[in-house]
Design a protein around this motif. Sequence first.
Motif, PDB file in Angstrom:
ATOM      1  N   GLU B  23     -19.639   4.012  -5.028  1.00  0.00           N
ATOM      2  CA  GLU B  23     -18.617   5.038  -4.789  1.00  0.00           C
ATOM      3  C   GLU B  23     -18.530   5.463  -3.332  1.00  0.00           C
ATOM      4  N   THR B  24     -19.604   5.193  -2.570  1.00  0.00           N
ATOM      5  CA  THR B  24     -19.683   5.707  -1.201  1.00  0.00           C
ATOM      6  C   THR B  24     -18.486   5.280  -0.361  1.00  0.00           C
ATOM      7  N   GLY B  25     -17.756   6.257   0.116  1.00  0.00           N
ATOM      8  CA  GLY B  25     -16.663   5.983   1.037  1.00  0.00           C
ATOM      9  C   GLY B  25     -15.374   5.532   0.395  1.00  0.00           C
ATOM     10  N   TYR B  26     -15.401   5.320  -0.911  1.00  0.00           N
ATOM     11  CA  TYR B  26     -14.229   4.734  -1.566  1.00  0.00           C
ATOM     12  C   TYR B  26     -12.990   5.649  -1.517  1.00  0.00           C
ATOM     13  N   ALA B  31      -7.589   6.834   0.578  1.00  0.00           N
ATOM     14  CA  ALA B  31      -6.649   7.772   1.199  1.00  0.00           C
ATOM     15  C   ALA B  31      -6.159   7.227   2.540  1.00  0.00           C
ATOM     16  N   GLN B  32      -7.055   6.596   3.294  1.00  0.00           N
ATOM     17  CA  GLN B  32      -6.665   6.012   4.582  1.00  0.00           C
ATOM     18  C   GLN B  32      -5.662   4.878   4.405  1.00  0.00           C
ATOM     19  N   MET B  33      -5.914   4.021   3.402  1.00  0.00           N
ATOM     20  CA  MET B  33      -5.016   2.886   3.199  1.00  0.00           C
ATOM     21  C   MET B  33      -3.644   3.371   2.707  1.00  0.00           C
ATOM     22  N   ALA B  37      -0.253   2.625   4.733  1.00  0.00           N
ATOM     23  CA  ALA B  37       0.890   1.959   4.101  1.00  0.00           C
ATOM     24  C   ALA B  37       2.160   2.780   4.301  1.00  0.00           C
ATOM     25  N   ALA B  38       2.039   4.080   4.123  1.00  0.00           N
ATOM     26  CA  ALA B  38       3.211   4.962   4.186  1.00  0.00           C
ATOM     27  C   ALA B  38       3.842   4.980   5.574  1.00  0.00           C
ATOM     28  N   ALA B  76      -7.424  -3.907   8.862  1.00  0.00           N
ATOM     29  CA  ALA B  76      -8.130  -2.642   8.620  1.00  0.00           C
ATOM     30  C   ALA B  76      -9.570  -2.959   8.211  1.00  0.00           C
ATOM     31  N   VAL B  77     -10.494  -2.389   8.908  1.00  0.00           N
ATOM     32  CA  VAL B  77     -11.913  -2.628   8.630  1.00  0.00           C
ATOM     33  C   VAL B  77     -12.237  -2.267   7.184  1.00  0.00           C
TER      34      VAL B  77
END
Lengths: 110, 110
Positions: B23-26, B31-33, B37-38, B76-77
């Motif tokens: 779950e870490t960072g997911y 939210a970043q992706m 995209a937007a 994107a990393v």
Amino acid sequence: MVVNTPEPPYTAVIFTSVRTPEETGYDEATAQMVALAAEQPGFLGMESARAALGITVSYWENDEAARAWKRVAEHAVIQRRGRAEWYAAYQVRVATVTREYGHESGPGRR
Amino acid sequence: MVVNTPEPPYTAVIFTSVRTPEETGYDEATAQMVALAAEQPGFLGMESARAALGITVSYWENDEAARAWKRVAEHAVIQRRGRAEWYAAYQVRVATVTREYGHESGPGRR
């Protein structure tokens, strides 16, 4: 599980929905529609998830198979009941898959 | 909410995934992706749901907009991290929406 679809092109029917709070009969009706879809010619598989929004994508060999499924589904009594009771809103989008790619690091895809 | 897409044709990118237990960072990465995209040209909206399977469908004005988004996303990393850590399997299907129909009985679609 992720459906193991064939080489494109094939057809995807994207069903996005917002539920009402009404639960009566919903799970049973969903199971019936899934079983009915799986019996249709050209059916390739189905993927489904639900959070605030529900998304079900069914895959079909071609557009005609998807159109035939629509005609079958429209005659299912449970679809009319769905419109009246279970869905506040839904949108159905029929699309031709033109390319795909994926990744698998372990069990999960079939 | 159900995305208020324009008249077809437009492009749908169907991302189906099976998560790992990591779950870490997911949530932050997701939210970043979504935000990334937007910002892209031709972005029309995104729908997402997760149960055992996760399904996210993003909608794009045309195939070129979807291809451009793929190039941006690959750089994107967090996408590489996603492949290594968060997804046991995923499949991306790019499709041309050819027709759609829906129903709305109240709030929910925008």
